[in-house]
Design a protein around this motif. Structure first.
Motif, PDB file in Angstrom:
ATOM      1  N   TYR A 123      12.244 -23.129  67.587  1.00 37.16           N
ATOM      2  CA  TYR A 123      13.016 -24.012  68.450  1.00 37.16           C
ATOM      3  C   TYR A 123      13.089 -23.556  69.898  1.00 37.16           C
ATOM      4  CZ  TYR A 123      14.392 -26.706  64.401  1.00 37.16           C
ATOM      5  OH  TYR A 123      14.359 -27.502  63.293  1.00 37.16           O
ATOM      6  N   ARG A 483      17.842 -32.074  68.776  1.00 33.17           N
ATOM      7  CA  ARG A 483      16.634 -32.680  68.212  1.00 33.17           C
ATOM      8  C   ARG A 483      16.953 -33.631  67.075  1.00 33.17           C
ATOM      9  NH1 ARG A 483      11.720 -28.335  68.004  1.00 33.17           N
ATOM     10  NH2 ARG A 483      10.918 -30.015  66.668  1.00 33.17           N
ATOM     11  N   GLU A 538      14.953 -19.823  78.136  1.00 29.02           N
ATOM     12  CA  GLU A 538      14.027 -20.610  77.326  1.00 29.02           C
ATOM     13  C   GLU A 538      14.784 -21.566  76.413  1.00 29.02           C
ATOM     14  OE1 GLU A 538      10.497 -19.283  75.836  1.00 29.02           O
ATOM     15  OE2 GLU A 538      10.213 -17.595  77.192  1.00 29.02           O
ATOM     16  N   ILE A 541      15.831 -24.561  78.480  1.00 29.91           N
ATOM     17  CA  ILE A 541      14.655 -25.415  78.694  1.00 29.91           C
ATOM     18  C   ILE A 541      14.376 -26.229  77.427  1.00 29.91           C
ATOM     19  CG2 ILE A 541      12.165 -25.406  79.076  1.00 29.91           C
ATOM     20  CD1 ILE A 541      12.575 -22.914  80.833  1.00 29.91           C
ATOM     21  N   ALA A 542      14.486 -25.566  76.260  1.00 33.79           N
ATOM     22  CA  ALA A 542      14.264 -26.261  74.991  1.00 33.79           C
ATOM     23  C   ALA A 542      15.314 -27.347  74.771  1.00 33.79           C
ATOM     24  CB  ALA A 542      14.297 -25.260  73.835  1.00 33.79           C
ATOM     25  N   ALA A 544      16.855 -29.049  77.136  1.00 33.12           N
ATOM     26  CA  ALA A 544      16.533 -30.153  78.038  1.00 33.12           C
ATOM     27  C   ALA A 544      15.411 -31.007  77.461  1.00 33.12           C
ATOM     28  CB  ALA A 544      16.132 -29.605  79.405  1.00 33.12           C
ATOM     29  N   LYS A 545      14.412 -30.359  76.874  1.00 29.55           N
ATOM     30  CA  LYS A 545      13.316 -31.109  76.250  1.00 29.55           C
ATOM     31  C   LYS A 545      13.803 -31.868  75.021  1.00 29.55           C
ATOM     32  CE  LYS A 545       9.589 -28.015  77.756  1.00 29.55           C
ATOM     33  NZ  LYS A 545       8.527 -27.059  77.286  1.00 29.55           N
ATOM     34  N   ALA A 546      14.711 -31.232  74.252  1.00 27.71           N
ATOM     35  CA  ALA A 546      15.183 -31.848  73.009  1.00 27.71           C
ATOM     36  C   ALA A 546      15.979 -33.120  73.264  1.00 27.71           C
ATOM     37  CB  ALA A 546      16.043 -30.851  72.229  1.00 27.71           C
ATOM     38  N   ARG A 547      16.639 -33.193  74.415  1.00 29.90           N
ATOM     39  CA  ARG A 547      17.451 -34.379  74.716  1.00 29.90           C
ATOM     40  C   ARG A 547      16.609 -35.641  74.771  1.00 29.90           C
ATOM     41  NH1 ARG A 547      22.619 -33.746  76.616  1.00 29.90           N
ATOM     42  NH2 ARG A 547      22.468 -35.733  77.726  1.00 29.90           N
ATOM     43  N   GLY A 549      13.451 -35.747  73.276  1.00 33.03           N
ATOM     44  CA  GLY A 549      12.398 -35.668  72.273  1.00 33.03           C
ATOM     45  C   GLY A 549      12.667 -36.528  71.058  1.00 33.03           C
TER      46      GLY A 549
END
Length: 566
Positions: A123, A483, A538, A541-542, A544-547, A549
């Motif tokens: 994750y 996620r 990290e 950052i993950a 922010a991407k998960a929001r 994704g």
């Protein structure tokens, strides 16, 4: 302030947290599913993956996560006054620890019992996983090494605890056979085990064991440390149902009874708290309350070590996913109650403020000794128990907590060594992993001499490392929730508080270590700080991407999904 009022308010709030907030978490956040096939069933191997009765598993989890830390931390932190300690323990248990432990347990068993270190790779990323494992390894090393020294000191300082502490191992072996081989009713088994343990306490109190010097060519201190590591190594390799589970379960029940005796004594004697609510006259050299309170009291409010136990052993034994609420959240409540008992013992167990100030003449002067002495006085006043027997009961409680944490810690350290081997594509078996873990831990303990002083060498970093690990665990849980399109606020708010306080404390410690010219701790402090900040970056950052994704479907193999816990 009367200690009875404090006890009633604290217990009521924590019980309400379990009845109300944990139910909300189970239904709305973690969405516990009674039909989910847990790793204990899917991967049942009879060694690490074993479906377990939730009461037995609660005993393992509670005693493994508790250790001596929820006694030591609160009994030291009252130097700032009892009010800040009580507030942090109560609020921390309800909104931080219960959610953290339950979440780590849920996340791990949703991913085939993988540890938080492994989940961080999925994750957060491979770099995050490697750095996460560094922090985990250092934390487990601190716990295993320091607890060996704590137990050794208690066995030497309270020789009446020797028989009940080592006799508890034999009781646990029999309990394991009664539960899994002979299929004897759990209630009957529990009664027999508790009677046996308390009988051992009475026998031990009448027959204290003081080792000769030397013994087998070693000093008593060296002998106890070696014996503890030999035991922990063997225990970490045995199937969990043989020793680890039954030992932790019956210890958990006995220790909960011990807490009942302590709080019962408070009910009967209602001793006044002699320590100030907020201490305006702290000894010279005492660090500031903020942020040090939040890392001095780790276990008992929130602790990263709990996430290692939840994802390292408990998740592999969960019979039903809905048991996560009882095992994880109520396990944290049990530790919170122990921390509350430690605060009361260390502040109401003395006759006058002058007596209390004599004990707390400097920072770190409280701890287990203050708990045993103050708690013994309360048991004597409330139940009329002899002071010596009272001290034996409380010292045995402390040692059994520490010992169960130590053997679980060695098993977890072995898992980390094996996971590290995977990173460099080297397969490390259970026996070799245990040997490596023991060699490193024993080497640290004896690095400053045969008395084991090295075991406390890196302990000053425990509080900050432990809390940083808790924040990193919460980071992984937050990414998973995002996620899955689930509201992460119950996780994000504690994550922000714990991470800010931990990093603040770690930076302050840098200055202390530099002033003391303690270069080893300074270097380790920098390593832990860099690793934690890197993983946190990290993780964000993950998040922010998960929001934005897609929904996580990694646990699809274990479906179908039925109605969630309500």
């Amino acid at each position: 302030m009367n200690s009875l009022v404090l006890a009633v308010i604290g217990i009521a709030l924590m019980v309400a947290g379990y009845l109300l907030y944990s139910k909300y978490l189970g239904k709305k956040v973690y969405r516990l599913d009674p039909a989910f096939k847990t790793p204990a069933h899917e991967l049942n191997d009879g060694v690490d993956y074993v479906p377990t009765n939730k009461f037995v598993l609660w005993g393992h989890h509670f005693t493994s996560v508790a250790g001596a830390a929820p006694i030591v931390g609160p009994a030291v932190a009252v130097i700032w006054g009892w009010l800040p300690a009580v507030l942090w323990v109560t609020i921390g248990t309800i909104f931080f620890a219960g959610m953290h432990d339950m979440g780590a347990l849920w996340a791990s068993q949703r991913h085939k019992g993988q540890s938080m270190g492994m989940l961080s790779g999925k994750y957060i990323g491979p770099r995050g996983r490697a750095l996460f494992l560094v922090v985990i390894f250092l934390l487990l090393l601190m716990v295993v090494a320091a607890f060996a020294v704590v137990i050794k000191n208690l066995l030497i300082g309270t020789p009446s605890a020797v028989i009940p502490v080592w006799g508890a191992i034999l009781v646990a072996l029999v309990i394991g056979q009664m539960i899994y081989r002979w299929k004897i009713n759990l209630l009957v088994t529990t009664i027999i085990g508790v009677v046996a343990l308390y009988s051992l306490i009475i026998v031990g109190n009448a027959n204290p064991i003081v080792l000769p010097d030397p013994i087998l060519g070693m000093s008593p201190a060296t002998f106890w440390i070696v014996a503890l590591f030999v035991y922990a190594g063997i225990a970490s390799l045995l199937p969990v149902w043989v020793l680890l589970q039954p030992r932790d379960y019956i210890n958990g029940v006995q220790l909960f009874i011990g807490l009942g005796i302590l709080f019962g004594s408070v009910l009967l004697s209602a001793p006044a708290i002699v320590a100030p609510a907020i201490n305006q006259n702290v000894p010279e050299g005492t660090p500031p309350l903020v942020p040090l309170l939040f890392v001095t009291i780790a276990c008992g409010a929130i602790s990263g070590f709990h996430g290692m136990v939840s994802s390292g052993t408990s998740s592999k034994q969960l019979d039903k996913e809905t048991d996560s609420r009882f095992v994880g959240y109520f396990g944290a409540v049990g530790e919170g109650l122990l921390a509350l008992g430690a605060i009361i013992a260390a502040t109401a167990g003395y006759r006058t403020l002058a007596d209390w100030e004599a004990v707390y003449s400097a920072f770190n002067e409280g701890g287990v000794a203050a708990f045993v002495e103050g708690g013994g006085n309360i048991l004597n006043a409330g139940l009329g128990l002899p002071v010596g027997l009272s001290a034996t009961i409380l010292a045995t409680m402390a040692v059994l907590f520490a010992a169960t944490t130590m053997d679980t810690g060695v098993r977890l350290l072995r898992f980390v060594v094996q996971e590290a081997g995977e990173l460099v594509r080297v397969k490390i078996g259970g026996l070799l992993g245990t040997v490596i873990a023991l060699v490193v831990a024993v080497g640290l303990v004896f690095s400053l001499g045969a008395d084991g002083a090295g075991g406390m060498l890196i302990w000053p970093l425990f509080g900050t490392t432990n809390q940083l690990l808790a924040s990193l665990t919460l980071s992984v849980i937050a990414v998973i929730l995002l996620r899955k399109k689930i509201n992460p606020l119950p996780v994000m708010i504690p994550l922000a508080v714990v991470m800010i306080m931990s990093i603040y404390a770690l930076v302050l410690q840098l200055g202390t270590f530099y002033a003391e010219q303690n270069w080893m701790l300074l270097v380790l402090d920098v390593v832990i700080l860099i690793a934690s900040l890197w993983v946190a970056l990290e993780a964000f950052i993950a998040m922010a991407k998960a929001r934005g994704g897609i929904e996580d479907e990694d646990d699809a193999d274990n479906k179908p999904v039925a109605s969630v816990e309500g």
